[in-house]
Each structure stands twice: as C-alpha cells, then as structure tokens.
Design a protein around this motif. Structure first.
Motif: not given
Length: 632
Positions: A286-290, A457-460
């Motif tokens: 959710d934060l990554a989408a934000v 889900g895999s932005v790291n």
C-alpha cells in the motif's frame, strides 16, 4: 509725444491678456469643479491624482467582487440548509426502518423515499449555480475542509485516508532543463536515514520511476530528470488515518539559474518507524502504491507544468496518477465484470465529481483511443497515454491533444461522450473490467489483472538514476544553469475542468494578499457519506444508515460553517474597502477639486482687473489723438 509705438497701449494690452488668461483659467476651474484640468495645471498633482483614481476604481470593483462572493456563500448556504432538512428526514426514516416491528416490504417503501431524497441531494449538488457556474459540482471532498491549498493535489482513499501532493512553486515553460550542475543538501539531516522504512521509501520511489520511464519513454525525453535527488523526511503529519505521505517540489529562478528542491515526507503515525519491519506485505505494498502515485504527479508537474497549473482537468490529473498506483478500490468497490449496464453508466456520469474513480476510467479510455488498438491491454493504454502527454509536453493543449490523437474533436466532446456513456466508451469500460477481473489492481505497472501485492510487493533494492530519494537529508536542492519565467504561475485549473478553488480579486495588485480563496465542496451523497450511501432495505442496513446520516450531516455542517465564516470575512472585507475608498477619495479630492470660495475670490479679482485693463487700453488708444491737435 510719439505715434509709431503706442507703448501705453501695448502695456495695457499685455496686462489685459494676462488678466484674461487668469480669468479664463478661474472660469474653467469654477465651471468644471476641478483645479487640475490638464497636466500643465499641476503635473505632479495630476500623476498622484490619477494613481489614486485607479486605486479607487480598482477597490470599488474589488468590493463588488467580494459582494459576489457573499452572494455565492448565501446561495450555497441556502442549498445546504435544504440538504440538512433532507438528511433529517432520512434520519427519521432510518430510525423508523430500524425497528423490527416492520416487514421487509415496509422497509422497501421507506427506502423508496430515502432513495428519492438521495437523488434530490445529488440534483442540488449538480445544478446549484452562481452565474452559470456550479457551486458544488466538481468540488473537493468535505473531509479536506481547511487543508486544501492552491497547488495541492489530494488522493482520497475509500477508507478515509488521504494522500497529498504539494507543489506550490513551479515554472511555466515545460521544465526542459539540462542535467543538474550541482546538487547540495538543504534542510535538516534525516535522523532515520538507516531505518528500514527509509530504505523502503528509497526503493519504492526508484521502482516507480523505473516503471514510469518504461511506460512513458517519449514523455521522459522531455523531463528534467537526470541526476535529480529527493530528500526524505520521516515524521508525524496529521495523526493516524489522515495524510499518509506527500511529495513536495519547490522551485525558484532568476535569469541565469533554476533551483528545484524536492522532499518526500512519510507519516510515521500511519507507518511507525519502529514497527515498520513487522508490517504485513500488504501494508508495505500500500505504501509503495502511495509513493508511485506521488512520483507520477511529480513527473507530470515536471513535464506538463503549464497544463497542470492552468488547464488540465482534475479527472485527468488524478486519473493519470491512479493508472500507476491502481484504482485503490475506487472502481473495484463499485464495479466488477458482472455489473449491469445501468450501474456502469451511472458511475461514468460522475466524471467531474469522482476524478479518482470515473476519472481513472476516462484516462484509461483516453489512452486506449490514442493507441489506435482495438484490444484493451496495459500495453496499448501506456502507449496511448505516452503519446497524449508527449504531445502536450511539446506545447499543445489538452483539447488539441485529444483532437489530434483520438476520434473526438475536443476535450469537451470527449468528456461529454464518456460521461454520457456513448457506445465506444461504454464498451471500453466493460472490456477494462473484464481485463482487470475481480482482483486486478488495474495499474499500468503490470498487467491489468495483476494484484497490488504482486505489483508492489518486491520493490526492495530497486535503484534509479532519475529522481533518487537520498535518505541522508530532508530536502535536496538541485541547481540548473538556465532560468525560467514564473510570471504566469497560478494555482487551480481551467478549461472545462471545475477547479476546487476560486479566487476573489479584492485588491488592485497581482499579489496573494489581494485575492481571497473560495473553496468548492462536493455535496453529492457519494462524497458526504464517504461512499457509503443510504440504504434502509433491511434492519441492519437501516441501523448502519443512522451512522452514515450522522457523518453526512457533520460534513454538511462543516461546509456550512466554512461558507458562513467566509461570508463574515467578505463582509469585513467590503466594509474595509469602503473605508479605504472613502479616505482615498478624500485625499484625491484635496489634490484635484477646486476650492470654490478661494477660486471665486480670484475670479472676482481678475474680473475687475480685466475690466480695468479694457478701460486703460481704451484710454491709451486715445493718447495719439493729441498729435492731431498739434497739427491743427
């Protein structure tokens, strides 16, 4: 005794001409009432007087503008008063339907009236106007009351949370600049630079930029993105369930250089630093989408600056950002592949009042049309939107881009076709819903049917050379070797877009102090109930509606309070302007108006001298007659 030159006559004539000139000016001043009738009368006084007259005329019009604002507030308050009455009736009906002594058929009859009242609230929302301008339609959500400022962009989520993009100072030349000559940290040092959430934000921003540059390669060719660094600030913004995060871009310029300072701030109340590692993958997604939504806005402000500040409709601004983050439930909570046609048409008709939902669908539709492809896919929509936005970045308007890239002749024609659910638009929405399926996020960062978790889900570990989040400091200033023209920078929207904020010009200069913002708030049932609506078909629904009505009434009261406070402010403004006009007029009168008593004394005196001069001239003309006596 001489005859060739009548010197006494010449002297008398000269004095007579002087008196005649003074008399004429005195007569002019007495007849006009002004002691300055031409620049020669008092050059300095005339300049001061004319400046005061311009100020007086401008302030008088400003007072009328403020009065128009008062009228706007009065119309809004009258409409809201009726909405309050209707909410009271819905409350009464909900209480009635909540009792278990009624049959379900009885509740259906009750709900019939509730739905008719809801329809009337929506009608007032859409049709209440001032000077043919909608007062409520297209306005901001009442949950933003008191927070929305010119240059701010908000994303409102169905769960009541908000995302804010604040970009107050940007240029109007399209922002095509060279690579940064120098990059230096400004602001405070980020105390949590090595925290997990800081590292995650850095990766999520890089992930978003990589996806955006891949989605819109032509548009990125016009972006000032090489070597840009973004500061990171972690701290409380507004408490839990408020603003999740915001990205800020501030720019300043002179004739030789431009400074762009970026900050991304994340609310540590919603995303606590200490407990972030234990958050679920879904919460992190959710934060990554934000962050993806925010980075999309930054790129659009960088490449479509003039349009973002002047002419782009909110449905396209927000809809474009939603194509990155996904629809966040705005569509999936209302529509699915099995939705009937009437439900889809009703949703499409809310283009102006629901930029995050209907606006998202319209933006996707625009991209599909511009692609020239018949099959709805993420690839075709990305290509089409890249073409549309690149065309605008090259200096064309949004309406011109639509006419050039689609079968619609203008922005207005496109909006009318989509809102009216014409055959092509309706079929696209059906196809898009099928392509998304029941669990697809609808983001262009992947296939339309991909879930949010699979997309974010895999932005790291993601890295990027463009718009890099630097964790060490809260802000970075990027210096460029060319300047921009800021003369036309303004907030709000234009064209057919219904801006959330209007500005009342109450002063005589182009300054922020000389305008008063007037916000427009949406009062549709969808907005004031936070998308819950009213339903009394069952006991459970009726009891839930009791709380929904309370929320709606609170939102309506907020808006009424805003307009009441604004009306009081405008009335103070009008009284103050009246005082300034009166005293400025008195000052101008001292410079320009004739002192009638003093001028009458001067006129009478000059009139006597004029008559005496005429008599003396006659006497002087008789002296030559003495020569004839000598000759005789």
């Amino acid at each position: 005794m001489i005859v060739q030159h009548n010197l006494p006559g010449m002297n008398a004539n000269r004095q007579l001409n002087i008196s005649s000139g003074v008399w004429a000016k005195a007569a002019e001043k007495l007849s006009s009432g002004y002691k300055i009738n031409r620049a020669a009368d008092d050059a300095a006084g005339l300049a001061i007087s004319e400046k005061m007259r311009r100020q007086i005329r401008g302030l008088s019009q400003g007072s009328e503008n403020a009065q128009d604002g008062v009228s706007w507030c009065q119309i809004a308050d009258g409409a809201l008063d009726e909405v309050d009455n209707m909410l009271e009736r819905i409350k009464e009906l909900a209480v009635k339907a909540s009792t278990e002594t009624l049959l379900d058929d009885d509740r259906l009859f009750i709900d019939m009236e509730v739905q008719k009242i809801s329809t009337e609230i929506d009608r007032i929302h859409s049709t209440c106007t001032f000077n043919e301008m909608p007062i409520f339609d297209g306005g901001m959500n009442p949950s933003n009351l008191g927070f929305n400022l010119p240059g701010s962009v908000y994303l409102e989520l169905p769960n009541g949370k908000q995302i804010e993009i604040l970009l107050p100072f940007v240029d109007t030349d399209g922002n095509k600049v060279s690579s940064a000559d120098a990059t230096e940290a400004v602001g405070q040092e980020n105390a949590y630079a090595d925290s997990d959430i800081a590292k995650f934000a850095q990766s999520a921003a890089a992930y978003a930029i990589n996806k955006l540059s891949s989605n819109f390669p032509s548009l990125f060719g016009t972006a000032s993105s090489s070597g840009i660094q973004v500061g990171l600030e972690l701290g409380n913004i507004d408490g839990r369930n408020g603003t999740l995060a915001y990205a800020e871009l501030k720019m300043s310029s002179n004739s030789t250089s431009t400074i762009m300072a970026y900050t991304m701030k994340i609310d540590t109340t919603d995303y606590p630093i200490a407990s972030f590692p234990s958050m679920t993958d879904g919460q992190k997604a959710d934060l990554a989408a934000v962050i993806a939504h925010e980075m999309t806005h930054l790129i659009m402000y960088d490449t479509l600056t003039k349009g973002m500040l002047g002419s782009l409709p909110s449905w396209f601004v927000e809809g474009s950002a939603q194509t990155s983050s996904g629809d966040n439930g705005w569509v999936s909570n209302r529509l699915n592949p099995d939705s009937d046609e009437s439900t889809i048409k009703s949703y499409m008709s809310q283009l102006s009042s629901m930029p995050y939902g209907a606006g998202y669908l319209a933006t996707m539709y625009l991209g599909q049309l511009a692609s020239g492809q018949s099959t709805v896919s993420s690839s075709s929509i990305k290509n089409g939107l890249d073409s549309i936005m690149t065309y605008m970045a090259q200096g064309h308007t949004f309406s011109e881009a639509i006419a050039a890239k689609t079968s619609y002749s203008s922005q207005q024609a496109f909006e009318s076709g989509f809102s009216g659910a014409d055959t092509t638009a309706l079929q696209f929405v059906k196809d898009l819903l099928n392509a998304r399926g029941t669990s697809g996020a609808g983001s262009l960062f992947g296939d339309l049917g991909s879930t949010e978790s699979s997309l974010f889900g895999s932005v790291n570990g993601a890295t990027s050379s463009n718009y890099v989040v630097n964790r060490d400091n809260t802000r970075y200033a990027n210096a460029f070797g060319s300047g921009f023209d800021f003369s036309n920078v303004s907030g709000g929207g234009g064209g057919s877009n219904i801006s959330s904020t209007l500005f009342l010009q109450v002063g005589t200069d182009d300054r922020s102090e000389d305008v008063i913002p007037l916000n427009r708030y949406s009062i549709s049932v969808d907005q004031i109930t936070n998308h819950a609506g009213f339903d009394t078909k069952t006991v459970l629904n009726a009891r839930n509606t009791l709380d929904v009505v309370s929320l709606a009434a609170e939102n309506v009261s907020k808006i009424r309070s805003y307009y009441g406070a604004l009306q009081n402010r405008l009335e103070h403004t009008i009284r103050n302007l009246g005082n300034v006009i009166e005293n400025t007029t008195a000052s101008e009168s001292q410079i320009r108006d004739t002192d009638m008593a003093a001028e009458m004394v001067r006129f009478s005196n000059t009139n006597i001298l004029l008559q005496a001069g005429q008599s003396m001239l006659a006497q002087a003309n008789q002296t030559n007659q003495g020569v004839l006596a000598l000759l005789q």
